[in-house]
Structure formats: structure tokens, C-alpha cells
Design an enzyme around this catalytic site. Structure first.
Site, PDB file in Angstrom:
ATOM      1  N   CYS A 126      -9.441  35.660  -1.223  1.00 17.76           N
ATOM      2  CA  CYS A 126      -8.180  36.133  -0.427  1.00 17.76           C
ATOM      3  C   CYS A 126      -8.490  36.597   0.841  1.00 17.76           C
ATOM      4  O   CYS A 126      -9.506  37.183   1.354  1.00 17.76           O
ATOM      5  CB  CYS A 126      -7.764  37.531  -1.092  1.00 17.76           C
ATOM      6  SG  CYS A 126      -6.577  38.484  -0.536  1.00 17.76           S
ATOM      7  N   CYS A 153     -40.338  24.359  13.670  1.00 24.16           N
ATOM      8  CA  CYS A 153     -39.863  25.722  13.622  1.00 24.16           C
ATOM      9  C   CYS A 153     -40.673  26.717  13.068  1.00 24.16           C
ATOM     10  O   CYS A 153     -41.260  27.445  13.840  1.00 24.16           O
ATOM     11  CB  CYS A 153     -38.530  25.571  12.883  1.00 24.16           C
ATOM     12  SG  CYS A 153     -37.615  27.136  12.776  1.00 24.16           S
ATOM     13  N   CYS A 180       0.422  31.899   3.633  1.00 20.53           N
ATOM     14  CA  CYS A 180      -0.178  32.379   2.479  1.00 20.53           C
ATOM     15  C   CYS A 180      -1.562  32.907   2.710  1.00 20.53           C
ATOM     16  O   CYS A 180      -2.537  31.983   3.413  1.00 20.53           O
ATOM     17  CB  CYS A 180      -0.220  31.014   1.517  1.00 20.53           C
ATOM     18  SG  CYS A 180      -0.845  31.242  -0.074  1.00 20.53           S
ATOM     19  N   HIS A 223     -39.851  41.336   8.703  1.00 19.68           N
ATOM     20  CA  HIS A 223     -40.068  42.462   9.555  1.00 19.68           C
ATOM     21  C   HIS A 223     -41.297  43.355   8.700  1.00 19.68           C
ATOM     22  O   HIS A 223     -40.919  44.031   7.687  1.00 19.68           O
ATOM     23  CB  HIS A 223     -38.832  43.374   9.443  1.00 19.68           C
ATOM     24  CG  HIS A 223     -38.177  43.336   8.358  1.00 19.68           C
ATOM     25  ND1 HIS A 223     -38.230  44.099   7.242  1.00 19.68           N
ATOM     26  CD2 HIS A 223     -36.939  42.398   7.948  1.00 19.68           C
ATOM     27  CE1 HIS A 223     -37.442  43.809   6.140  1.00 19.68           C
ATOM     28  NE2 HIS A 223     -36.789  42.904   6.662  1.00 19.68           N
ATOM     29  N   CYS A 272       0.879  -0.945  -0.097  1.00 15.21           N
ATOM     30  CA  CYS A 272       0.000  -0.119  -0.057  1.00 15.21           C
ATOM     31  C   CYS A 272       0.954   1.228   0.060  1.00 15.21           C
ATOM     32  O   CYS A 272       1.761   1.539   0.944  1.00 15.21           O
ATOM     33  CB  CYS A 272      -0.813  -0.044   1.253  1.00 15.21           C
ATOM     34  SG  CYS A 272      -1.930   1.591   1.373  1.00 15.21           S
ATOM     35  N   CYS A 321       0.588   3.121   3.834  1.00 10.38           N
ATOM     36  CA  CYS A 321       0.797   2.636   4.842  1.00 10.38           C
ATOM     37  C   CYS A 321       2.125   2.025   4.710  1.00 10.38           C
ATOM     38  O   CYS A 321       2.882   1.506   5.709  1.00 10.38           O
ATOM     39  CB  CYS A 321       0.096   1.661   5.640  1.00 10.38           C
ATOM     40  SG  CYS A 321      -0.577   0.106   4.728  1.00 10.38           S
ATOM     41  N   CYS A 377     -32.473  29.656   7.405  1.00  5.01           N
ATOM     42  CA  CYS A 377     -33.254  30.005   8.433  1.00  5.01           C
ATOM     43  C   CYS A 377     -32.751  30.482   9.512  1.00  5.01           C
ATOM     44  O   CYS A 377     -31.353  30.077   9.964  1.00  5.01           O
ATOM     45  CB  CYS A 377     -33.913  28.660   9.007  1.00  5.01           C
ATOM     46  SG  CYS A 377     -34.973  29.194  10.495  1.00  5.01           S
ATOM     47  N   CYS A 391      -2.952  43.430  -1.943  1.00  9.09           N
ATOM     48  CA  CYS A 391      -2.852  42.102  -1.310  1.00  9.09           C
ATOM     49  C   CYS A 391      -1.655  41.472  -1.772  1.00  9.09           C
ATOM     50  O   CYS A 391      -1.511  41.347  -3.007  1.00  9.09           O
ATOM     51  CB  CYS A 391      -4.226  41.404  -1.576  1.00  9.09           C
ATOM     52  SG  CYS A 391      -5.884  42.177  -1.025  1.00  9.09           S
TER      53      CYS A 391
END
Length: 331
Positions: A201, A116, A188, A129, A2, A5, A89, A219
Site C-alpha cells: 500500500c 571493497c 490507485c 561498530h 502480428c 504491430c 554492502c 487506507c
């Protein structure tokens, strides 16, 4: 054996994957999947290549129902956050998503999760609202800490406000608003959200392309904060106005250096293998002829190399300065 491993395994210990042909033993793949899903790195890529593992393979390798459910939930959430019509929600401890197509004129939404039923606004994504306009979204909880409210003397000296002096170890993804933690040590600044796959960024929190850090946008790949606006504009204007002189100076130095330097270098290399060299079997006349011919050949080739270098390098530099930099100035 493998490759993960490094243990010898029987052939039946290597499951076949639908995404690629890279072999790994079942035990290593299962452990790899457990770690990737626990870190919300979904879809899970092959440990040897960028190919994403198919959900059928993931279900076949994972025996724990809890990990399977978490994998399915992460896949679904990644799909939903990429849809601009998805609204989450705002009720506490409710992660139900409402897919609201064409609800801009009728912005009243209702959470469909059983128990809910919270009503919220399609536009501001806050509780409904009916008697007032949409309020600005509140700051994400947990971003403001007592330490974040402290103003350091060096920040005041640079004219920064307390909001600008906040601790920047935790920020939110600009696309899906997922919390992302990064050690603010100047490493980075190119970040990749594991929830929605957004590439952004860390300094300006904007989705970026491959040329973001190559343009004088303020930047940088490494650094704890972007440049100030004054420094950015001065650098951009300096590049635009000073580019012809700098490019001419570089080209003026590069042309004689390449034209003369290559023949001198080749002559010295051939001369180093002269009669005094252990590996040389040439006589003095043969060595003189060899040095002369290599120098003359270099004199013929060096102008071609110089022309190609200048002919390719100068247009690239002009394209960068008057393409990338000018576009940055126009934003």
C-alpha cells in the site's frame, strides 16, 4: 499478422516461446524486451498473458550483450532480495550481496567484492561498530528535500508534524527498499515493486492482501493520505455497533421492494406489448390473460428471489463487519 504491430509477416518471423503459444513477430518481441528490461520489469511477462518468458527465450531474442547482462543482474537481484538472509554492502557504489546464514550471533560481515572488503553489521546493515550497539538505520538519501521540510498551513491545522508533511512522491519498497516514484495525485494506491514483486500500500507502506482496502484500515484505493487514527477508530466502532440496525433496515426495505417490485415490473413489461403495440398480435382477452399470468408467476418467484438475496447478502455483510472490521480493530 502480428497482433502487436498489425503488419503481415512470414511464418518464420514468429519465434516459438517455451512459456506460451501466443504469436508475436520477432521485431516486436525484441522491442518489448528492450523496454521491459530498461524499466527493470524482470521477469518479463508475455505481452499477451501473465506467463513469464523463459530466460532461454530472452537470450535467444536479445542480441545486445549489455541488455542480456542487465537482465541477468535483475533476475539475480530479485532472487536475492527475496532471501531474508541477504545483506547488501553499505559502501558507496558497491552493490555486492552477502548471503549470511546463521550470522545472528556473529554479526560481523565482510564484503567479498574485489577491491571493497567493507565490514558491516548483520543486524543493522551499517558499517561495523565493535564498541557500540546497533544504531537505527538512517533515512534513505534523496527522500528529504527542501520542499519536503515545508509545513503547509492545512497540515498544521490537522496537527501534523513536518515529518508527516514530507513530499510523498518517492518512497521505498517495504521488502527490498528499492526507490519507487509515484505521482501523488490520488490515483490507485495499490503498488507492485518491479524489483522484488512485493505488493504494498502506497499510503501505509505495508505489504497487503486482497482485503486491505476493503477493511476500514484508514487506507483507501484512491486518496493522497490515510485517515487519521481518530476517524478510523470512530468509523470502525460505528460499523460494529451500528451494523445490526443498518442491516435490518436494508433488509426491511429490500424485502418488500423485491417482492412487490418484480411483479409490477413484469406486469408493466407485458402490458407495454399490448394491442396498441406494433409488435403485438394478441387480442384484448389474450393480453389480459398474459398480464395476469406473468404477475401471478412473479408473485410466486419473487419470494424465492427475496429469500436468496437476503439469505446470502445478510451473512456476507455480517461476515465483513464482524470478521474483517473486528480483526482491523484488534491489530
Amino acid at each position: 499478422e502480428c497482433p502487436l504491430c498489425l503488419l503481415p509477416q512470414p511464418p518464420e518471423a514468429f519465434p516459438t516461446l517455451a512459456s506460451c503459444t501466443h504469436p508475436s513477430c520477432r521485431s516486436c518481441l525484441q522491442q518489448y524486451l528492450r523496454i521491459a528490461i530498461s524499466e527493470s520489469r524482470v521477469p518479463v511477462a508475455c505481452p499477451h498473458c501473465p506467463a513469464a518468458l523463459q530466460p532461454s527465450d530472452v537470450h535467444r531474442l536479445l542480441a545486445e550483450p549489455a541488455l542480456r547482462n542487465k537482465y541477468e543482474e535483475f533476475l539475480l537481484r530479485r532472487l536475492l532480495v527475496a532471501d531474508p538472509s541477504t545483506r547488501w554492502c553499505p559502501a558507496p557504489d558497491c552493490s555486492y550481496a552477502v548471503i549470511a546464514y546463521g550470522c545472528a550471533e556473529c554479526p560481523r560481515l565482510t564484503c567479498g567484492r574485489e577491491g571493497c572488503g567493507t565490514e558491516f553489521c548483520y543486524h543493522c546493515r551499517q558499517p561495523w561498530h565493535p564498541d557500540g550497539p546497533c544504531a537505527p538505520a538512517p533515512p534513505a538519501p534523496g527522500l528529504a528535500t527542501p520542499a519536503a521540510l515545508l509545513v503547509h498551513p492545512e497540515d498544521v491545522a490537522h496537527g501534523e508534524t513536518p515529518a508527516q508533511a514530507e513530499d510523498e512522491d518517492i518512497k521505498v519498497c517495504p521488502r527490498c527498499s528499492a526507490f519507487i516514484m509515484k505521482i501523488n495525485d490520488g490515483s490507485c494506491n495499490r503498488m507492485n515493486c518491479t524489483v522484488c514483486g512485493c505488493l504494498f500500500c502506497w499510503l501505509c507502506l505495508q505489504e497487503i492482501s486482497d482485503v486491505h482496502f476493503l477493511s476500514p484500515s484508514g487506507c483507501t484505493f484512491w486518496g493522497k493520505r490515510p485517515w487519521s487514527r481518530t476517524r478510523k477508530i470512530l468509523w470502525q466502532l460505528g460499523m460494529v455497533l451500528g451494523a445490526p440496525m443498518v442491516i435490518s433496515l436494508v433488509a426491511g426495505i429490500a424485502v418488500p421492494v423485491i417482492t412487490i417490485g418484480i411483479p409490477i415490473y413484469m406486469g408493466r413489461k407485458v402490458l407495454a406489448r399490448g394491442p396498441g403495440s406494433r409488435r403485438s398480435s394478441l387480442s384484448g382477452c389474450q393480453q389480459c390473460f398474459s398480464v395476469t399470468s406473468s404477475v401471478l408467476l412473479s408473485l410466486l418467484v419473487s419470494p424465492i428471489i427475496t429469500a436468496v438475496t437476503v439469505g446470502v447478502g445478510v451473512p456476507l455483510m455480517l461476515t465483513y463487519v464482524y470478521g474483517v472490521v473486528v480483526l482491523s480493530l484488534c491489530r
